[in-house]
Motif scaffolding. Structure first.
Motif, mmCIF file in Angstrom:
data_model
loop_
_atom_site.group_PDB
_atom_site.id
_atom_site.type_symbol
_atom_site.label_atom_id
_atom_site.label_comp_id
_atom_site.label_asym_id
_atom_site.label_seq_id
_atom_site.Cartn_x
_atom_site.Cartn_y
_atom_site.Cartn_z
ATOM 1 N N SER A 18 0.817 -1.213 0.000
ATOM 2 C CA SER A 18 0.000 0.000 0.000
ATOM 3 C C SER A 18 0.852 1.266 0.000
ATOM 4 O O SER A 18 0.379 2.332 -0.344
ATOM 5 C CB SER A 18 -0.919 0.010 1.216
ATOM 6 N N ILE A 19 2.120 1.125 0.370
ATOM 7 C CA ILE A 19 2.982 2.303 0.369
ATOM 8 C C ILE A 19 3.397 2.611 -1.067
ATOM 9 O O ILE A 19 3.852 1.739 -1.794
ATOM 10 C CB ILE A 19 4.211 2.074 1.287
ATOM 11 N N GLU A 20 3.249 3.849 -1.442
ATOM 12 C CA GLU A 20 3.411 4.247 -2.849
ATOM 13 C C GLU A 20 4.717 3.776 -3.468
ATOM 14 O O GLU A 20 4.755 3.355 -4.612
ATOM 15 C CB GLU A 20 3.292 5.775 -2.949
ATOM 16 N N VAL A 21 5.822 3.823 -2.699
ATOM 17 C CA VAL A 21 7.130 3.508 -3.287
ATOM 18 C C VAL A 21 7.232 2.071 -3.770
ATOM 19 O O VAL A 21 8.079 1.755 -4.583
ATOM 20 C CB VAL A 21 8.297 3.769 -2.296
ATOM 21 N N MET A 22 6.395 1.191 -3.230
ATOM 22 C CA MET A 22 6.529 -0.224 -3.571
ATOM 23 C C MET A 22 5.554 -0.657 -4.648
ATOM 24 O O MET A 22 5.661 -1.732 -5.195
ATOM 25 C CB MET A 22 6.273 -1.069 -2.328
ATOM 26 N N ASP A 23 4.573 0.168 -4.922
ATOM 27 C CA ASP A 23 3.553 -0.211 -5.890
ATOM 28 C C ASP A 23 4.151 -0.368 -7.278
ATOM 29 O O ASP A 23 5.042 0.362 -7.676
ATOM 30 C CB ASP A 23 2.456 0.855 -5.949
ATOM 31 N N LEU A 24 3.616 -1.331 -7.996
ATOM 32 C CA LEU A 24 4.036 -1.534 -9.370
ATOM 33 C C LEU A 24 3.036 -0.863 -10.300
ATOM 34 O O LEU A 24 1.836 -1.031 -10.157
ATOM 35 C CB LEU A 24 4.084 -3.032 -9.680
ATOM 36 N N HIS A 25 3.563 -0.070 -11.210
ATOM 37 C CA HIS A 25 2.708 0.550 -12.226
ATOM 38 C C HIS A 25 3.306 0.192 -13.577
ATOM 39 O O HIS A 25 4.027 0.983 -14.161
ATOM 40 C CB HIS A 25 2.678 2.073 -12.078
ATOM 41 N N ARG A 26 3.057 -1.032 -14.003
ATOM 42 C CA ARG A 26 3.618 -1.479 -15.270
ATOM 43 C C ARG A 26 3.153 -0.555 -16.392
ATOM 44 O O ARG A 26 1.953 -0.359 -16.565
ATOM 45 C CB ARG A 26 3.149 -2.916 -15.538
ATOM 46 N N ARG A 27 4.107 0.008 -17.119
ATOM 47 C CA ARG A 27 3.730 0.868 -18.229
ATOM 48 C C ARG A 27 3.287 0.009 -19.407
ATOM 49 O O ARG A 27 3.925 -0.990 -19.701
ATOM 50 C CB ARG A 27 4.914 1.753 -18.642
ATOM 51 N N GLU A 28 2.202 0.394 -20.035
ATOM 52 C CA GLU A 28 1.717 -0.385 -21.164
ATOM 53 C C GLU A 28 1.981 0.387 -22.442
ATOM 54 O O GLU A 28 1.293 1.350 -22.746
ATOM 55 C CB GLU A 28 0.232 -0.679 -20.990
ATOM 56 N N ILE A 29 3.020 -0.023 -23.149
ATOM 57 C CA ILE A 29 3.380 0.632 -24.408
ATOM 58 C C ILE A 29 3.422 -0.437 -25.484
ATOM 59 O O ILE A 29 4.178 -1.408 -25.382
ATOM 60 C CB ILE A 29 4.748 1.343 -24.273
ATOM 61 N N SER A 30 2.577 -0.280 -26.478
ATOM 62 C CA SER A 30 2.445 -1.321 -27.513
ATOM 63 C C SER A 30 3.596 -1.235 -28.517
ATOM 64 O O SER A 30 4.269 -0.202 -28.624
ATOM 65 C CB SER A 30 1.111 -1.170 -28.244
ATOM 66 N N ASP A 31 3.795 -2.325 -29.247
ATOM 67 C CA ASP A 31 4.820 -2.345 -30.298
ATOM 68 C C ASP A 31 4.527 -1.286 -31.350
ATOM 69 O O ASP A 31 5.439 -0.666 -31.892
ATOM 70 C CB ASP A 31 4.865 -3.733 -30.950
ATOM 71 N N GLU A 32 3.247 -1.102 -31.605
ATOM 72 C CA GLU A 32 2.833 -0.103 -32.593
ATOM 73 C C GLU A 32 3.250 1.299 -32.128
ATOM 74 O O GLU A 32 3.761 2.093 -32.911
ATOM 75 C CB GLU A 32 1.313 -0.209 -32.786
ATOM 76 N N GLN A 33 3.042 1.581 -30.850
ATOM 77 C CA GLN A 33 3.478 2.879 -30.284
ATOM 78 C C GLN A 33 4.980 3.045 -30.402
ATOM 79 O O GLN A 33 5.473 4.104 -30.789
ATOM 80 C CB GLN A 33 3.083 2.964 -28.810
ATOM 81 N N LEU A 34 5.716 2.001 -30.031
ATOM 82 C CA LEU A 34 7.182 2.075 -30.077
ATOM 83 C C LEU A 34 7.668 2.383 -31.489
ATOM 84 O O LEU A 34 8.574 3.202 -31.675
ATOM 85 C CB LEU A 34 7.802 0.764 -29.571
ATOM 86 N N ARG A 35 7.046 1.734 -32.461
ATOM 87 C CA ARG A 35 7.447 1.988 -33.860
ATOM 88 C C ARG A 35 7.188 3.443 -34.240
ATOM 89 O O ARG A 35 7.981 4.074 -34.926
ATOM 90 C CB ARG A 35 6.707 1.038 -34.811
ATOM 91 N N ARG A 36 6.071 3.989 -33.751
ATOM 92 C CA ARG A 36 5.747 5.390 -34.044
ATOM 93 C C ARG A 36 6.776 6.315 -33.385
ATOM 94 O O ARG A 36 7.254 7.264 -33.987
ATOM 95 C CB ARG A 36 4.335 5.703 -33.553
#
Ligand SMILES: [Zn+2]
Ligand SMILES: [Zn+2]
Length: 223
Positions: free
Chosen positions: A19-37
């Motif tokens: 519950s402590i903010e520093v430990m939370d995981l916020h997996r970034r969701e970036i698609s292959d299509e975005q990366l190519r752009r």
């Protein structure tokens, strides 16, 4: 360097259930299509600014640039290995108050949010344990968690101090950062590589100059 014995792993406890903010995981969701752009945007910019993009050495540069930027900002995704702290015994009174754990220099690399260019340097972190301690390697992880973002030196120091405060509920936290900022050094007037220094004090350190002085001496930073 360490001023107290660290407890062994058998005393490991889990704090906060994530519950402590520093430990939370916020997996970034970036698609292959975005990366190519993004690679196309980078290629367009590099090319307009003068890079020859058709050589064997540079044909993959836009892709490597986008990947490197993604890696350099991985701090947004949290750090599950920061979940555990160890129980220790608070002996109270002067002993508990004066026993500092100090770690440094911890090398860090961050990106300034004004220019998206690097600032880098060293962090020194100290705390006065109460009933919880953290492994020394976790202090390094904590520094990197907040440095690997688009951020400011002031914010990195505050977040380290607040993060440690939230995880350990210690008697005090001290954070000293010194960094070179490439956004000021790489452009315009030639600077003589100045160091920007910031300090952050929590708890006992706030009202105790002797404790702050001891922190700097222990860090080898006495001036
Ligand atoms: Zn900047
Ligand atoms: Zn205590």
């Amino acid at each position: 360097m360490s001023f107290v014995e660290l407890a062994d792993a058998s005393n490991e406890v889990n704090v906060g259930g994530g519950s402590i903010e520093v430990m939370d995981l916020h997996r970034r969701e970036i698609s292959d299509e975005q990366l190519r752009r993004f690679e196309q945007y980078a290629a367009e910019m590099f090319s307009a600014f003068g890079m020859e993009l058709n050589s064997p050495a540079t044909v993959d540069t836009p892709r490597r640039f986008v990947r490197a930027l993604l890696d350099a900002t991985a701090g947004y995704e949290g750090d599950p290995k920061l979940l555990t702290v160890f129980e220790t015994e608070c002996r109270g009174g002067p002993d508990c108050r004066l026993s500092q754990v100090i770690e440094g220099p911890i090398q860090f690399y961050a990106l300034c949010e004004h220019h998206a260019l690097p600032f880098y340097g060293h962090a020194y972190v100290g705390y006065i344990a109460h009933e919880r301690i953290i492994g020394i390697s976790k202090l390094t992880r904590l520094v990197r968690l907040f440095a690997r973002r688009f951020t400011l030196q002031e914010r990195v120091g505050q977040q380290i101090a607040d993060g440690l405060d939230a995880m350990l509920a210690p008697h005090g936290v001290a954070v000293y950062l010194e960094a070179h900022h490439l956004c000021t050094q790489m452009r315009g007037v030639q600077e003589t590589s100045p160091l920007t220094r910031t300090t952050f004090w929590r708890g006992e350190y706030e009202n105790n100059p002797a404790l702050r002085a001891e922190f700097f001496v222990a860090c080898g930073l006495q001036r």
